[in-house]
Design a protein around this motif. Sequence first.
Motif, mmCIF file in Angstrom:
data_model
loop_
_atom_site.group_PDB
_atom_site.id
_atom_site.type_symbol
_atom_site.label_atom_id
_atom_site.label_comp_id
_atom_site.label_asym_id
_atom_site.label_seq_id
_atom_site.Cartn_x
_atom_site.Cartn_y
_atom_site.Cartn_z
ATOM 1 N N PHE A 191 53.540 39.852 51.984
ATOM 2 C CA PHE A 191 52.794 41.100 52.154
ATOM 3 C C PHE A 191 52.441 41.720 50.812
ATOM 4 O O PHE A 191 51.389 42.346 50.656
ATOM 5 C CB PHE A 191 53.624 42.086 52.989
ATOM 6 C CG PHE A 191 52.933 43.402 53.205
ATOM 7 C CD1 PHE A 191 51.900 43.525 54.117
ATOM 8 C CD2 PHE A 191 53.322 44.521 52.478
ATOM 9 C CE1 PHE A 191 51.250 44.741 54.303
ATOM 10 C CE2 PHE A 191 52.685 45.740 52.661
ATOM 11 C CZ PHE A 191 51.652 45.854 53.585
ATOM 12 N N VAL A 192 53.303 41.519 49.835
ATOM 13 C CA VAL A 192 53.058 42.121 48.523
ATOM 14 C C VAL A 192 51.791 41.553 47.886
ATOM 15 O O VAL A 192 51.159 42.212 47.053
ATOM 16 C CB VAL A 192 54.278 41.895 47.595
ATOM 17 C CG1 VAL A 192 54.418 40.410 47.250
ATOM 18 C CG2 VAL A 192 54.163 42.733 46.333
ATOM 19 N N ALA A 193 51.391 40.339 48.279
ATOM 20 C CA ALA A 193 50.178 39.747 47.724
ATOM 21 C C ALA A 193 48.953 40.578 48.092
ATOM 22 O O ALA A 193 48.026 40.731 47.291
ATOM 23 C CB ALA A 193 50.018 38.313 48.214
ATOM 24 N N ILE A 194 48.930 41.119 49.299
ATOM 25 C CA ILE A 194 47.818 41.976 49.706
ATOM 26 C C ILE A 194 47.787 43.245 48.862
ATOM 27 O O ILE A 194 46.716 43.719 48.470
ATOM 28 C CB ILE A 194 47.932 42.331 51.196
ATOM 29 C CG1 ILE A 194 47.952 41.058 52.039
ATOM 30 C CG2 ILE A 194 46.789 43.230 51.634
ATOM 31 C CD1 ILE A 194 46.702 40.225 51.918
ATOM 32 N N LEU A 195 48.950 43.767 48.565
ATOM 33 C CA LEU A 195 49.010 44.964 47.728
ATOM 34 C C LEU A 195 48.477 44.675 46.326
ATOM 35 O O LEU A 195 47.796 45.514 45.724
ATOM 36 C CB LEU A 195 50.453 45.476 47.653
ATOM 37 C CG LEU A 195 51.080 45.920 48.974
ATOM 38 C CD1 LEU A 195 52.516 46.375 48.748
ATOM 39 C CD2 LEU A 195 50.258 47.041 49.605
ATOM 40 N N VAL A 196 48.784 43.480 45.817
ATOM 41 C CA VAL A 196 48.281 43.093 44.500
ATOM 42 C C VAL A 196 46.763 42.991 44.512
ATOM 43 O O VAL A 196 46.080 43.428 43.584
ATOM 44 C CB VAL A 196 48.914 41.757 44.054
ATOM 45 C CG1 VAL A 196 48.265 41.254 42.771
ATOM 46 C CG2 VAL A 196 50.418 41.919 43.864
ATOM 47 N N LEU B 148 45.314 46.457 44.567
ATOM 48 C CA LEU B 148 45.459 47.052 43.246
ATOM 49 C C LEU B 148 44.423 46.483 42.273
ATOM 50 O O LEU B 148 43.844 47.222 41.465
ATOM 51 C CB LEU B 148 46.874 46.804 42.712
ATOM 52 C CG LEU B 148 47.175 47.358 41.316
ATOM 53 C CD1 LEU B 148 47.013 48.876 41.304
ATOM 54 C CD2 LEU B 148 48.582 46.963 40.880
ATOM 55 N N ALA B 149 44.191 45.184 42.364
ATOM 56 C CA ALA B 149 43.197 44.556 41.487
ATOM 57 C C ALA B 149 41.808 45.119 41.743
ATOM 58 O O ALA B 149 41.060 45.417 40.798
ATOM 59 C CB ALA B 149 43.205 43.041 41.696
ATOM 60 N N PHE B 150 41.438 45.279 43.010
ATOM 61 C CA PHE B 150 40.141 45.870 43.335
ATOM 62 C C PHE B 150 40.051 47.303 42.805
ATOM 63 O O PHE B 150 39.010 47.723 42.293
ATOM 64 C CB PHE B 150 39.919 45.858 44.851
ATOM 65 C CG PHE B 150 39.313 44.590 45.352
ATOM 66 C CD1 PHE B 150 37.967 44.310 45.139
ATOM 67 C CD2 PHE B 150 40.078 43.661 46.035
ATOM 68 C CE1 PHE B 150 37.401 43.130 45.599
ATOM 69 C CE2 PHE B 150 39.530 42.480 46.497
ATOM 70 C CZ PHE B 150 38.184 42.208 46.283
ATOM 71 N N ALA B 151 41.138 48.053 42.930
ATOM 72 C CA ALA B 151 41.136 49.431 42.459
ATOM 73 C C ALA B 151 40.943 49.497 40.949
ATOM 74 O O ALA B 151 40.196 50.350 40.435
ATOM 75 C CB ALA B 151 42.441 50.120 42.857
ATOM 76 N N VAL B 152 41.586 48.590 40.231
ATOM 77 C CA VAL B 152 41.460 48.568 38.772
ATOM 78 C C VAL B 152 40.036 48.218 38.364
ATOM 79 O O VAL B 152 39.446 48.852 37.478
ATOM 80 C CB VAL B 152 42.463 47.570 38.162
ATOM 81 C CG1 VAL B 152 42.186 47.375 36.668
ATOM 82 C CG2 VAL B 152 43.885 48.057 38.373
ATOM 83 N N LEU C 85 35.473 44.160 33.954
ATOM 84 C CA LEU C 85 34.917 42.827 34.172
ATOM 85 C C LEU C 85 34.701 42.095 32.855
ATOM 86 O O LEU C 85 34.935 40.879 32.761
ATOM 87 C CB LEU C 85 33.594 42.930 34.937
ATOM 88 C CG LEU C 85 33.715 43.318 36.416
ATOM 89 C CD1 LEU C 85 32.335 43.530 37.023
ATOM 90 C CD2 LEU C 85 34.475 42.249 37.199
ATOM 91 N N LEU C 86 34.256 42.815 31.834
ATOM 92 C CA LEU C 86 34.081 42.183 30.525
ATOM 93 C C LEU C 86 35.406 41.670 29.990
ATOM 94 O O LEU C 86 35.481 40.537 29.481
ATOM 95 C CB LEU C 86 33.461 43.179 29.542
ATOM 96 C CG LEU C 86 33.333 42.682 28.093
ATOM 97 C CD1 LEU C 86 32.455 41.437 28.018
ATOM 98 C CD2 LEU C 86 32.785 43.786 27.198
ATOM 99 N N LEU C 87 36.467 42.463 30.096
ATOM 100 C CA LEU C 87 37.776 42.039 29.615
ATOM 101 C C LEU C 87 38.267 40.816 30.384
ATOM 102 O O LEU C 87 38.843 39.887 29.798
ATOM 103 C CB LEU C 87 38.772 43.187 29.743
ATOM 104 C CG LEU C 87 38.587 44.368 28.785
ATOM 105 C CD1 LEU C 87 39.582 45.473 29.099
ATOM 106 C CD2 LEU C 87 38.736 43.916 27.342
ATOM 107 N N ILE C 88 38.040 40.801 31.698
ATOM 108 C CA ILE C 88 38.486 39.664 32.515
ATOM 109 C C ILE C 88 37.794 38.380 32.081
ATOM 110 O O ILE C 88 38.435 37.335 31.882
ATOM 111 C CB ILE C 88 38.222 39.947 34.009
ATOM 112 C CG1 ILE C 88 39.147 41.058 34.510
ATOM 113 C CG2 ILE C 88 38.414 38.676 34.839
ATOM 114 C CD1 ILE C 88 38.857 41.501 35.937
#
Length: 271
Positions: free
Chosen positions: A224-229, A232-236, A245-248
């Motif tokens: 379940f924690v994978a969904i939270l990650v 969080l990634a989308f929020a960031v 996006l440039l940094l990624i």
Amino acid sequence: MSERPEEPNQPADNDSLLPIDEHVEEGQDAEGRKVRHRGIYLLPNLFTTANLFAGFYAIVNAMSGNYSVAAATIFVAMVLDSLDGRVARLTNTQSAFGAEYDSLSDMVAFGVAPALLAFEWALSGLGSVGLTVAFIYVAGAALRLARFNTQIGKVDKRFFIGLASPAAAGVVAGTVWAFSDFGIKGSNMSFIVALLVALAGMLMVSNIKFYSFKDLDLKGRVPFVAILVVVLAFAVVFSDPPRILLLIFLAYAASGPVQYLLQLRRRKQVE
């Protein structure tokens, strides 16, 4: 082995004139005669067409001076490009025509569009040098796509040989988007952009390996924690899309050379 000679007055086989992946289904009509229904798969090619349109739209906006819109559209093209292949695999509609069409669309969206965007925003002031740098990127994308098509099924799918064209486009488009969004003129950093664009073009045709993420199991169960990650990634990313996006993409583009240098260091230590 000898080829079978054609019979005299025998009409040419119409199948040789079909697209290389045209889907052919055989059935029977009301009178019991064999009938062939020809066509191509629609669903995955719709996403590919949308990818092609996104690249074209990015070019139009770059020529009109709407640099942020053009850069954002290239990232939209990346999403569409990732969907067409997955849709084809999920629906079992892969085809040679779809693969070739996808490569041509990628050439527009991730080859021509980023190069023209960088040229219009920063490189045009360098004259012939800027034109040469932009062409290096376009040629690198074309060679990268051609080499990728010839290596399908022959190399480890976990790695790309050379920087993938969408990732290179992400570096170029992300740079333009991140700085133009702040109102910075490309002419003020033309030499930096030229180096970045040329480097991206050369990385595409290099023999450096980049992780492809194709071995990730997206169908299996995850904690379940994978969904939270993921959330969080989308929020960031959405907190500041141009810079994040440039940094990624910069980090991904740098991962290949860094890993290559580390491997060389290990080999020297072993020797």
